[in-house]
Design a protein around this motif. Structure first.
Motif, PDB file in Angstrom:
ATOM      1  N   GLY A  64     -49.532  91.414 -12.577  1.00 44.96           N
ATOM      2  CA  GLY A  64     -50.947  91.606 -13.674  1.00 44.96           C
ATOM      3  C   GLY A  64     -50.641  92.333 -14.414  1.00 44.96           C
ATOM      4  O   GLY A  64     -51.270  91.998 -15.796  1.00 44.96           O
ATOM      5  N   LYS A  65     -49.133  92.037 -14.699  1.00 41.93           N
ATOM      6  CA  LYS A  65     -48.588  93.259 -16.104  1.00 41.93           C
ATOM      7  C   LYS A  65     -47.797  92.162 -17.466  1.00 41.93           C
ATOM      8  O   LYS A  65     -48.182  92.400 -18.621  1.00 41.93           O
ATOM      9  CB  LYS A  65     -47.787  93.989 -16.075  1.00 41.93           C
ATOM     10  N   ALA A  66     -47.866  90.810 -16.732  1.00 44.07           N
ATOM     11  CA  ALA A  66     -47.568  89.831 -17.555  1.00 44.07           C
ATOM     12  C   ALA A  66     -47.997  88.439 -17.007  1.00 44.07           C
ATOM     13  O   ALA A  66     -48.623  88.477 -16.234  1.00 44.07           O
ATOM     14  CB  ALA A  66     -45.876  89.941 -17.579  1.00 44.07           C
ATOM     15  N   MET A  67     -48.194  87.144 -17.958  1.00 41.92           N
ATOM     16  CA  MET A  67     -48.780  86.106 -17.066  1.00 41.92           C
ATOM     17  C   MET A  67     -47.716  85.414 -17.463  1.00 41.92           C
ATOM     18  O   MET A  67     -47.146  85.267 -18.964  1.00 41.92           O
ATOM     19  CB  MET A  67     -50.441  85.803 -18.054  1.00 41.92           C
ATOM     20  N   ALA A  68     -47.532  83.961 -17.037  1.00 38.91           N
ATOM     21  CA  ALA A  68     -46.302  83.532 -16.914  1.00 38.91           C
ATOM     22  C   ALA A  68     -47.143  81.944 -17.028  1.00 38.91           C
ATOM     23  O   ALA A  68     -47.978  81.190 -16.514  1.00 38.91           O
ATOM     24  CB  ALA A  68     -45.240  83.213 -16.098  1.00 38.91           C
ATOM     25  N   LYS A  69     -45.848  81.010 -18.224  1.00 37.19           N
ATOM     26  CA  LYS A  69     -46.477  80.033 -17.862  1.00 37.19           C
ATOM     27  C   LYS A  69     -45.482  79.398 -16.993  1.00 37.19           C
ATOM     28  O   LYS A  69     -44.144  79.715 -17.050  1.00 37.19           O
ATOM     29  CB  LYS A  69     -46.490  79.522 -18.963  1.00 37.19           C
ATOM     30  N   VAL A  70     -45.642  78.324 -16.426  1.00 37.75           N
ATOM     31  CA  VAL A  70     -44.538  77.813 -15.316  1.00 37.75           C
ATOM     32  C   VAL A  70     -44.626  76.197 -14.926  1.00 37.75           C
ATOM     33  O   VAL A  70     -45.585  75.807 -15.164  1.00 37.75           O
ATOM     34  CB  VAL A  70     -44.994  78.586 -13.958  1.00 37.75           C
ATOM     35  N   LYS A  71     -43.203  76.056 -15.207  1.00 34.93           N
ATOM     36  CA  LYS A  71     -43.097  74.328 -15.439  1.00 34.93           C
ATOM     37  C   LYS A  71     -42.122  73.741 -13.928  1.00 34.93           C
ATOM     38  O   LYS A  71     -41.600  74.135 -13.306  1.00 34.93           O
ATOM     39  CB  LYS A  71     -41.517  73.521 -16.800  1.00 34.93           C
ATOM     40  N   LEU A  72     -43.238  72.821 -13.852  1.00 38.06           N
ATOM     41  CA  LEU A  72     -42.936  72.357 -12.036  1.00 38.06           C
ATOM     42  C   LEU A  72     -41.895  71.558 -12.168  1.00 38.06           C
ATOM     43  O   LEU A  72     -42.085  69.791 -12.591  1.00 38.06           O
ATOM     44  CB  LEU A  72     -44.211  72.344 -11.477  1.00 38.06           C
ATOM     45  N   GLN A  73     -40.748  70.944 -12.349  1.00 41.56           N
ATOM     46  CA  GLN A  73     -39.668  70.130 -12.210  1.00 41.56           C
ATOM     47  C   GLN A  73     -39.535  69.478 -11.605  1.00 41.56           C
ATOM     48  O   GLN A  73     -38.808  68.116 -11.358  1.00 41.56           O
ATOM     49  CB  GLN A  73     -37.931  70.620 -12.829  1.00 41.56           C
ATOM     50  N   GLY A  74     -40.048  69.584  -9.670  1.00 37.99           N
ATOM     51  CA  GLY A  74     -40.403  68.271  -9.241  1.00 37.99           C
ATOM     52  C   GLY A  74     -41.602  67.900  -8.817  1.00 37.99           C
ATOM     53  O   GLY A  74     -42.450  68.815  -9.100  1.00 37.99           O
ATOM     54  N   THR A  75     -41.091  67.006  -7.710  1.00 38.75           N
ATOM     55  CA  THR A  75     -42.400  66.179  -7.884  1.00 38.75           C
ATOM     56  C   THR A  75     -42.915  65.731  -6.351  1.00 38.75           C
ATOM     57  O   THR A  75     -41.696  65.141  -5.598  1.00 38.75           O
ATOM     58  CB  THR A  75     -42.657  65.023  -8.787  1.00 38.75           C
ATOM     59  N   PRO A  76     -43.615  65.780  -5.631  1.00 32.78           N
ATOM     60  CA  PRO A  76     -44.816  66.158  -6.581  1.00 32.78           C
ATOM     61  C   PRO A  76     -45.259  67.799  -6.387  1.00 32.78           C
ATOM     62  O   PRO A  76     -44.422  68.449  -5.830  1.00 32.78           O
ATOM     63  CB  PRO A  76     -45.814  65.760  -4.967  1.00 32.78           C
ATOM     64  N   ALA A  77     -45.477  68.246  -7.433  1.00 31.64           N
ATOM     65  CA  ALA A  77     -45.798  69.594  -7.721  1.00 31.64           C
ATOM     66  C   ALA A  77     -47.193  69.452  -6.630  1.00 31.64           C
ATOM     67  O   ALA A  77     -48.180  69.597  -6.654  1.00 31.64           O
ATOM     68  CB  ALA A  77     -46.618  70.454  -9.254  1.00 31.64           C
ATOM     69  N   VAL A  78     -46.872  70.975  -5.300  1.00 35.03           N
ATOM     70  CA  VAL A  78     -47.705  71.657  -4.522  1.00 35.03           C
ATOM     71  C   VAL A  78     -48.361  72.817  -5.145  1.00 35.03           C
ATOM     72  O   VAL A  78     -47.222  73.505  -5.115  1.00 35.03           O
ATOM     73  CB  VAL A  78     -47.278  71.192  -3.746  1.00 35.03           C
ATOM     74  N   VAL A  79     -49.457  73.163  -5.418  1.00 37.60           N
ATOM     75  CA  VAL A  79     -50.015  74.185  -5.693  1.00 37.60           C
ATOM     76  C   VAL A  79     -51.178  74.344  -5.460  1.00 37.60           C
ATOM     77  O   VAL A  79     -51.430  73.692  -5.206  1.00 37.60           O
ATOM     78  CB  VAL A  79     -50.148  73.997  -7.581  1.00 37.60           C
ATOM     79  N   TRP A  80     -51.659  75.846  -5.310  1.00 32.60           N
ATOM     80  CA  TRP A  80     -52.701  76.757  -4.440  1.00 32.60           C
ATOM     81  C   TRP A  80     -53.123  76.671  -5.626  1.00 32.60           C
ATOM     82  O   TRP A  80     -52.713  77.756  -6.103  1.00 32.60           O
ATOM     83  CB  TRP A  80     -52.647  77.142  -3.429  1.00 32.60           C
TER      84      TRP A  80
END
Ligand SMILES: Cc1cc2nc3c(=O)[nH]c(=O)nc-3n(C[C@H](O)[C@H](O)[C@H](O)COP(=O)(O)OP(=O)(O)OC[C@H]3O[C@@H](n4cnc5c(N)ncnc54)[C@H](O)[C@@H]3O)c2cc1C
Ligand SMILES: Nc1ncnc2c1ncn2[C@@H]1O[C@H](COP(=O)(O)O)[C@@H](O)[C@H]1O
Lengths: 268, 325
Positions: B140-156
């Motif tokens: 919780g000390k940082a916030m990241a932006k993350v790019k999903l370079q594989g398809t499909p993006a499986v995200v919860w």
């Protein structure tokens, strides 16, 4: 029973917010802003393995992927009485994602004797991905159970694993070998190694492999090859405008607190 | 034969929490609109027609999965079922909720489909042909932006804090999907136990009273339960309190526990470690009772009381019972 526990070294998650800072790349934390420690869930996993061995006998190996500093994590694991330690040296300067990590861990596991149980932590305290256990199970083609907080051996080839879920727990019977990710509970708090064991652990051998030794491409960890890539990291600010409740007496203060809470409760 | 990617699948595999289900539907719908894709919602079925048509108001298609094996091994069945749907529909993304089952299958599903997996997404976007998410990292000390370079993006996703779906003028189609395949049952379910209390509704709760190590033992948690009853709320705890066995683990709130978003979160004897704050940051109001005026929890509070919990709880409960009678 042959158990492997995967240990990750991370930046101390207890570092106070005021000391936490970012590396110049703004893609990871400054690795010097806090100590390096073993991820707590990995220690919960090692503790689970140690208790299994205490009850049923067996052998515990520990495995860590990372820069040369992960030797400290492995030494601590040896001091907690793991039997053998293995490391995959990542001297590429790149941080792998969970998928590349799982590939490397699986390649190392391929070099070991047959394992019955492979444990990871539920998540790592730095990036908190929570992906490696499941990915590793898929790499190895083994069944997987997440959020495990208790394991019992039942006979020569089956285990009972207790899984914490959204509203309680479930127990599963699984054949060995199986992969499980371990979460915290009131009975897997990691034991503190004895001074004597810490000294002895310094003399124990650690087997180290390079990516090449494991027939892995040196490009495995390149950011452009990862499935999951961090593109930006920022530090959010806390709001910090708490109205402290004042009053001449405790009763007055409690009364004011109750009023504030009641106002919210009535508005719902 | 790979067609252009044109689907986002929302997988509602544990539709227990109303708020989480609604947030998950919303996340999937908005992503499908950004991608310009068809929104396919997968749910357990056939359920009563009312809830199915509810789903149809946020989807182009609703697939209701029927499988006799679902009662015995939800993980294996959903994994195989979603893997098959994933290979047939070729989705840009599969969006799941933050329930334990979804978290458990996310990496395995991604691996089977050759995609990228990530969890605890707080926002979901699509840019330059990739799905990107933001999430809290470093406890919780940082916030990241993350790019999903594989398809499909499986995200919860952190479903309970997401906005619900927009109602469509014309509801989507409802189809049944018979998944009769008997998956290889390597793992057998032996026993299920629900924790005492109503921890399962924590994510839907409007008021949460929670306790930490500062409460000093298990008994004060009984007092918290009584207070929760007066407020028609739920009880929760910090990891430290759960690890000490003072509260069941289904009460744990934070990075590793539940992510809650009540109107009021009242924390007693909780220091406010960043990992705990990660689970409560979406609360409308946070308040704390703590003996230490410098406890970090106060940095996140709207109001707070610097006092000993043990001296406060009795009179506080009485006063609230009176005020809310
Ligand atoms: C990877 C990782 C994941 C984690 N995930 C979580 C998570 O999901 N949830 C979570 O909660 N933590 C999590 N933690 C742990 C977190 O870092 C803290 O250790 C934990 O939240 C501390 O719990 P606490 O606030 O109850 O205890 P403490 O930090 O010990 O705080 C106790 C507080 O009680 C106050 N107090 C003492 N006596 C009284 C009294 N009589 N009346 C009122 N106040 C009193 C003290 O002033 C103090 O502020 C995680 C840690 C890691 C590394
Ligand atoms: N570099 C690593 N070396 C050894 N084990 C790891 C490593 N990275 C992740 N793991 C294991 O995977 C678990 C979950 O990590 P993550 O998926 O990164 O949250 C950790 O608790 C470890 O058991």
């Amino acid at each position: 029973m042959n158990i492997l526990v995967c240990l990750k070294q991370i930046l101390d998650p207890e570092v106070p917010a005021r000391d936490f800072s970012l590396a110049r790349s703004h893609l990871q934390a400054d690795p010097t802003c806090a100590d390096l420690v073993t991820n707590i869930f990995c220690e919960n996993a090692l503790e689970t393995a140690l208790q299994l061995r205490d009850r049923h006998g067996g052998r515990i190996s520990i495995l860590s992927l990372g820069p040369a500093s992960v030797e400290d994590t492995l030494r601590k694991g040896l001091a907690m009485q793991a039997d053998a330690a293995f490391m995959i040296l990542n001297d590429t300067g790149h941080l792998p994602d969970s998928a590349a990590t799982a590939k490397a861990l699986a390649a190392a596991i391929g070099k070991l004797d047959r394992l019955d149980l492979i444990l990871t932590g539920h998540e790592s305290g730095d990036w908190g991905a929570g992906q490696t256990g499941g990915l590793l199970a898929e790499e190895l083609g083994l069944p997987f159970i997440a959020f495990v907080d208790e394991i019992e051996e039942t006979g020569p080839d089956r285990l009972i694993l207790r899984q914490q879920n959204d509203s309680g727990w479930q127990k599963f019977s699984a054949p060995m070998p199986v992969v499980a990710s371990i979460t915290n509970s009131d009975h897997n708090l990691p034991r503190i190694p004895k001074i004597r064991d810490i000294i002895l652990a310094n003399r124990k051998p650690i087997t180290s492999w390079s990516l090449g030794d494991l027939e892995l491409s040196p490009d495995l960890f390149l950011p452009e090859h990862l499935l999951v890539r961090v593109t930006e990291l920022t530090i959010p600010q806390a709001k910090g405008d708490c109205a402290f409740i004042e009053g001449a007496t405790k009763e007055e203060k409690i009364g004011k607190l109750a009023e504030k809470i009641a106002a919210i409760a009535r508005s719902i | 034969m790979s067609e252009p990617v044109s689907t986002v699948i929302t997988a509602l595999i544990s539709p227990t929490q109303e708020r989480a289900s609604a947030g998950l539907m919303g996340a999937g719908q908005r992503l499908s609109e950004t991608v310009g894709a068809e929104h396919v919602v997968v749910a357990c079925g056939p359920e009563d027609s009312e809830s199915a048509s509810g789903l149809a108001h946020g989807a182009d298609r609703v697939l209701l999965v029927r499988s006799p094996a679902l009662v015995r091994d939800r993980q294996e069945v959903w994994l195989q079922c979603l893997t098959r749907m994933g290979s047939e529909l070729n989705p840009a993304a599969i969006v799941l909720g933050n329930d334990a089952l979804s978290q458990e299958i996310t990496p395995r599903l991604a691996h089977r489909l050759g995609g990228a997996s990530i969890g605890d997404a707080q926002t979901l976007t699509a840019e330059e042909g990739h799905i990107s998410i933001t999430r809290s990292v470093y406890g919780g000390k940082a916030m990241a932006k993350v790019k999903l370079q594989g398809t499909p993006a499986v995200v919860w996703v952190r479903a309970p804090s997401m906005d619900p779906a927009r109602g469509r003028a014309t509801p989507g189609q409802i189809e049944e999907w018979d998944f009769a395949t008997e998956p290889e049952m390597k793992i057998q379910l032996l026993e299920t136990q629900m924790d005492a209390g109503e921890g399962d509704r924590l994510e839907d709760a409007r008021i949460i009273v929670s306790g930490g190590r500062g409460l000093g033992g298990p008994e004060p948690f009984e007092k918290l339960k009584e207070l929760a009853k007066v407020l028609k709320g739920q009880t929760a705890a910090s990891r430290a309190a759960c690890d000490l066995g003072w509260a069941p683990h289904s009460w744990q709130v934070g990075q590793t526990g539940k992510k809650v978003a009540p109107q009021l979160y009242l924390a007693s004897g909780i220091s406010g470690a960043s990992q705990h704050i990660m689970g409560i940051a979406d609360s409308k109001a946070i308040a704390a009772i703590n003996t230490d005026p410098n406890a970090p929890i106060f940095k996140h509070c709207q109001f707070g009381l610097v006092e000993d919990f043990h001296q406060v709880i009795g009179p506080l409960q009485e006063k609230l019972a009176e005020l809310l009678a």
